[in-house]
Design a protein around this motif. Structure first.
Motif, PDB file in Angstrom:
ATOM      1  N   ALA A  24       7.476   3.747  -3.182  1.00 57.85           N
ATOM      2  CA  ALA A  24       7.328   3.326  -3.098  1.00 57.85           C
ATOM      3  C   ALA A  24       8.048   3.842  -1.297  1.00 57.85           C
ATOM      4  O   ALA A  24       7.731   3.790   0.312  1.00 57.85           O
ATOM      5  CB  ALA A  24       7.597   1.837  -2.918  1.00 57.85           C
ATOM      6  N   VAL A  34      10.588  -7.834  -2.470  1.00 67.01           N
ATOM      7  CA  VAL A  34       9.300  -7.907  -2.133  1.00 67.01           C
ATOM      8  C   VAL A  34       8.599  -8.987  -3.420  1.00 67.01           C
ATOM      9  O   VAL A  34       7.504  -9.506  -3.173  1.00 67.01           O
ATOM     10  CB  VAL A  34       8.672  -6.317  -2.110  1.00 67.01           C
ATOM     11  CG1 VAL A  34       6.527  -6.988  -2.015  1.00 67.01           C
ATOM     12  CG2 VAL A  34       8.830  -6.354  -0.555  1.00 67.01           C
ATOM     13  N   ARG A  42       8.734  -5.735   6.270  1.00 67.04           N
ATOM     14  CA  ARG A  42       7.670  -6.110   7.370  1.00 67.04           C
ATOM     15  C   ARG A  42       6.434  -5.567   6.675  1.00 67.04           C
ATOM     16  O   ARG A  42       6.061  -5.564   5.383  1.00 67.04           O
ATOM     17  CB  ARG A  42       7.684  -4.623   7.506  1.00 67.04           C
ATOM     18  CG  ARG A  42       8.663  -4.559   9.308  1.00 67.04           C
ATOM     19  CD  ARG A  42       8.669  -3.081   9.839  1.00 67.04           C
ATOM     20  NE  ARG A  42       9.489  -2.706  10.980  1.00 67.04           N
ATOM     21  CZ  ARG A  42       9.428  -1.632  11.666  1.00 67.04           C
ATOM     22  NH1 ARG A  42       8.807  -0.903  11.586  1.00 67.04           N
ATOM     23  NH2 ARG A  42      10.144  -1.889  12.699  1.00 67.04           N
ATOM     24  N   GLU A  43       5.225  -6.186   6.925  1.00 70.70           N
ATOM     25  CA  GLU A  43       3.937  -6.160   6.314  1.00 70.70           C
ATOM     26  C   GLU A  43       3.788  -4.608   5.706  1.00 70.70           C
ATOM     27  O   GLU A  43       3.396  -5.167   4.781  1.00 70.70           O
ATOM     28  CB  GLU A  43       3.105  -7.045   6.913  1.00 70.70           C
ATOM     29  CG  GLU A  43       1.897  -6.920   6.430  1.00 70.70           C
ATOM     30  CD  GLU A  43       2.119  -8.547   5.004  1.00 70.70           C
ATOM     31  OE1 GLU A  43       1.406  -8.229   3.583  1.00 70.70           O
ATOM     32  OE2 GLU A  43       2.827  -9.095   5.517  1.00 70.70           O
ATOM     33  N   SER A  44       4.418  -3.929   6.321  1.00 70.85           N
ATOM     34  CA  SER A  44       4.016  -2.602   5.803  1.00 70.85           C
ATOM     35  C   SER A  44       4.689  -2.021   4.963  1.00 70.85           C
ATOM     36  O   SER A  44       4.218  -1.505   3.756  1.00 70.85           O
ATOM     37  CB  SER A  44       3.769  -1.792   6.659  1.00 70.85           C
ATOM     38  OG  SER A  44       5.219  -1.490   7.737  1.00 70.85           O
ATOM     39  N   THR A  45       5.709  -2.295   4.848  1.00 66.19           N
ATOM     40  CA  THR A  45       6.492  -1.631   3.300  1.00 66.19           C
ATOM     41  C   THR A  45       5.937  -3.049   2.561  1.00 66.19           C
ATOM     42  O   THR A  45       6.064  -2.552   1.552  1.00 66.19           O
ATOM     43  CB  THR A  45       8.139  -2.804   4.523  1.00 66.19           C
ATOM     44  OG1 THR A  45       8.421  -1.435   4.831  1.00 66.19           O
ATOM     45  CG2 THR A  45       9.044  -2.141   2.687  1.00 66.19           C
ATOM     46  N   ARG A  46       5.750  -4.078   2.364  1.00 67.43           N
ATOM     47  CA  ARG A  46       5.538  -5.122   1.408  1.00 67.43           C
ATOM     48  C   ARG A  46       4.188  -4.594   1.067  1.00 67.43           C
ATOM     49  O   ARG A  46       4.125  -4.643  -0.476  1.00 67.43           O
ATOM     50  CB  ARG A  46       5.083  -6.440   2.151  1.00 67.43           C
ATOM     51  CG  ARG A  46       4.952  -7.297   0.911  1.00 67.43           C
ATOM     52  CD  ARG A  46       4.613  -8.415   1.010  1.00 67.43           C
ATOM     53  NE  ARG A  46       5.817  -9.385   2.668  1.00 67.43           N
ATOM     54  CZ  ARG A  46       6.909  -9.672   2.606  1.00 67.43           C
ATOM     55  NH1 ARG A  46       6.704 -10.184   0.801  1.00 67.43           N
ATOM     56  NH2 ARG A  46       7.368 -10.096   2.445  1.00 67.43           N
ATOM     57  N   GLU A  47       2.780  -3.680   1.713  1.00 65.16           N
ATOM     58  CA  GLU A  47       1.546  -3.274   1.067  1.00 65.16           C
ATOM     59  C   GLU A  47       2.725  -2.428   0.261  1.00 65.16           C
ATOM     60  O   GLU A  47       1.533  -1.971  -0.099  1.00 65.16           O
ATOM     61  CB  GLU A  47       1.058  -3.434   1.941  1.00 65.16           C
ATOM     62  CG  GLU A  47       0.701  -4.403   2.587  1.00 65.16           C
ATOM     63  CD  GLU A  47      -0.386  -4.105   4.093  1.00 65.16           C
ATOM     64  OE1 GLU A  47      -0.309  -3.199   4.617  1.00 65.16           O
ATOM     65  OE2 GLU A  47      -1.215  -4.837   4.267  1.00 65.16           O
ATOM     66  N   ARG A  48       3.135  -1.630   0.711  1.00 63.96           N
ATOM     67  CA  ARG A  48       3.171  -0.089   0.308  1.00 63.96           C
ATOM     68  C   ARG A  48       4.094  -0.417  -1.020  1.00 63.96           C
ATOM     69  O   ARG A  48       3.983   0.219  -2.439  1.00 63.96           O
ATOM     70  CB  ARG A  48       4.527   0.611   0.933  1.00 63.96           C
ATOM     71  CG  ARG A  48       4.601   2.273   0.237  1.00 63.96           C
ATOM     72  CD  ARG A  48       5.341   2.859   1.378  1.00 63.96           C
ATOM     73  NE  ARG A  48       6.461   3.140   2.191  1.00 63.96           N
ATOM     74  CZ  ARG A  48       6.800   2.779   2.741  1.00 63.96           C
ATOM     75  NH1 ARG A  48       5.920   1.935   4.132  1.00 63.96           N
ATOM     76  NH2 ARG A  48       8.248   2.155   2.951  1.00 63.96           N
ATOM     77  N   MET A  50       4.148  -3.005  -3.348  1.00 67.59           N
ATOM     78  CA  MET A  50       3.216  -3.851  -4.064  1.00 67.59           C
ATOM     79  C   MET A  50       1.855  -2.718  -4.287  1.00 67.59           C
ATOM     80  O   MET A  50       1.451  -2.722  -5.537  1.00 67.59           O
ATOM     81  CB  MET A  50       2.127  -5.124  -3.432  1.00 67.59           C
ATOM     82  CG  MET A  50       2.806  -5.810  -2.926  1.00 67.59           C
ATOM     83  SD  MET A  50       3.889  -6.355  -4.006  1.00 67.59           S
ATOM     84  CE  MET A  50       2.874  -7.062  -4.942  1.00 67.59           C
ATOM     85  N   ARG A  51       1.780  -1.712  -3.507  1.00 67.21           N
ATOM     86  CA  ARG A  51       0.813  -0.895  -4.140  1.00 67.21           C
ATOM     87  C   ARG A  51       1.227  -0.044  -5.794  1.00 67.21           C
ATOM     88  O   ARG A  51       0.874   0.299  -6.352  1.00 67.21           O
ATOM     89  CB  ARG A  51       0.068   0.144  -2.830  1.00 67.21           C
ATOM     90  CG  ARG A  51      -0.652  -0.937  -1.770  1.00 67.21           C
ATOM     91  CD  ARG A  51      -1.654   0.774  -1.561  1.00 67.21           C
ATOM     92  NE  ARG A  51      -0.768   1.405  -0.521  1.00 67.21           N
ATOM     93  CZ  ARG A  51      -0.603   1.297   0.448  1.00 67.21           C
ATOM     94  NH1 ARG A  51      -0.772   0.137   1.555  1.00 67.21           N
ATOM     95  NH2 ARG A  51       0.378   2.272   1.195  1.00 67.21           N
ATOM     96  N   LYS A  54       1.833  -1.858  -8.894  1.00 68.11           N
ATOM     97  CA  LYS A  54       0.305  -2.125  -8.994  1.00 68.11           C
ATOM     98  C   LYS A  54      -0.059  -0.944  -9.848  1.00 68.11           C
ATOM     99  O   LYS A  54      -0.500  -0.946 -11.412  1.00 68.11           O
ATOM    100  CB  LYS A  54      -1.125  -2.526  -8.784  1.00 68.11           C
ATOM    101  CG  LYS A  54      -2.132  -2.985  -9.000  1.00 68.11           C
ATOM    102  CD  LYS A  54      -3.116  -2.695  -8.038  1.00 68.11           C
ATOM    103  CE  LYS A  54      -4.465  -2.948  -8.558  1.00 68.11           C
ATOM    104  NZ  LYS A  54      -5.639  -3.488  -7.799  1.00 68.11           N
TER     105      LYS A  54
END
Length: 349
Positions: A24, A34, A42-48, A50-51, A54
């Motif tokens: 990440a 996270v 930050r939402e962009s960091t959280r999404e990165r 979580m990807r 997964k």
């Protein structure tokens, strides 16, 4: 057979939080925030993150998390080209704070690093530490701050006058401190002032000049444009500025230099020109580093508690890391006017 054994071994191995962090491009502490549903990421960091979770099939291990929390946390102090006296006090304070907090302090120098190299250095640093302390001028680098914040790494800026919504800061009020020391000179009778500015890439430089100018305006004193000289917070820039101020037929009776290194340089130039300090010329500085007491006469200056600022920065950083609360803090410490032998009443006539 070898391939089968290799596959089986890989299948039995659990993905670690460090592997998720590497994929990440963030710190393990950010991954922890996270996956534990903490705010202030930050939402962009959280999404990165979580990807990556997964993709790697990461499952948090509570026992491992507890063990990791008990291990020594790494924080970094990153600097570039400060004066030796300033750096010495920074290190004293940061070491004192990190020892009290039982954390590992990493000290890194980014001298002569261009903006693109700073960006990459910040990205690399974000993967290996839980928090960062930035003294000037790095604390005001949009590139460095943005990279660290994007990676979810808490940052505390030291001596920054720039208002940042994403990071904490520890500072003195440069405007009030500068106005106070200028008022001291005015009270002694000075009306003709020279001023040596600090580096233009630091907001502290502008705030100190604003405080100086405000004190003059309050007293109804004009400022001759030629008596304001540029500087860069270095001894050499102080020499150049002082030569211009004191090489004129009509010279000021007092010089306010924006830090002690430049003030010490002004005293050196005055001596070289046969001027007595403070009988012929008063000189004041700012910071109260070792430069203030390594010259003769010793400097009247503003004491900026640099060691205490670094110590406080560690404390703020660790409260945010351990409580996983990244709410920015703006801590203003008290300054002190230190009166020494470099100031006297202006010469008659």
């Amino acid at each position: 057979m070898a391939t089968a054994r290799k596959s089986a071994r890989r299948k039995g191995e659990a993905t670690t939080i460090d592997e998720v962090a590497r994929l990440a491009g963030v710190s393990p502490m950010t991954v922890s925030r996270v996956v534990n549903g903490k705010v202030h990421v930050r939402e962009s960091t959280r999404e990165r993150v979580m990807r990556a979770v997964k993709q790697l099939g990461y499952t948090p291990n509570l026992a491992a998390s507890s063990l990791a929390a008990a291990q020594t946390t790494r924080i970094a102090l990153v600097y570039t080209n400060p004066s030796e006296g300033y750096l010495r006090q920074l290190l004293v304070g940061a070491l004192r704070g990190s020892a009290r907090a039982a954390v590992q302090l990493v000290v890194d120098a980014w001298d002569e690093v261009d903006p693109e190299a700073e960006r990459e250095a910040a990205r690399v640093l974000a993967r290996s530490v839980a928090g960062v302390i930035l003294p000037p001028p790095l604390c005001e680098s949009p590139t460095v701050v943005a990279e660290l914040v994007e990676a979810g790494v808490p940052v505390v800026a030291i001596a920054s006058g720039r208002e940042e919504s994403d990071i904490s800061r520890v500072r003195v009020d440069d405007f009030l401190a500068s106005r106070e020391i200028t008022r001291h000179l005015i009270a002694l009778g000075h009306r003709q002032f020279g001023f040596i500015q600090g580096h233009p890439n630091q907001t502290a430089s502008a705030r100190r000049f604003e405080g100086f100018r405000a004190a003059l305006e309050e007293a109804g004193i004009g400022l001759e444009p030629a008596w304001v000289q540029p500087g860069e917070f270095t001894y050499r820039s102080g020499l150049k500025a002082a030569e211009k101020l004191l090489g004129r037929k009509h010279r000021p009776s007092a010089i306010f230099a924006s830090n002690d290194d430049m003030a010490a340089a002004a005293i050196s130039v005055a001596h070289r020109r046969g001027l007595d300090v403070p009988r012929d010329l008063s000189v004041v500085g700012f910071d109260d580093t070792s430069a203030a007491t390594n010259v003769w006469p010793e400097l009247t200056t503003v004491r900026q508690p640099i060691a205490a600022m670094a110590d406080t920065a560690v404390d703020i950083l660790m409260r945010g890391i351990r409580r996983q609360d990244a709410t920015p803090v703006d801590k203003v410490l008290a300054h002190t006017l230190v009166k020494r032998g470099s100031v006297a009443k202006p010469p008659a006539g």
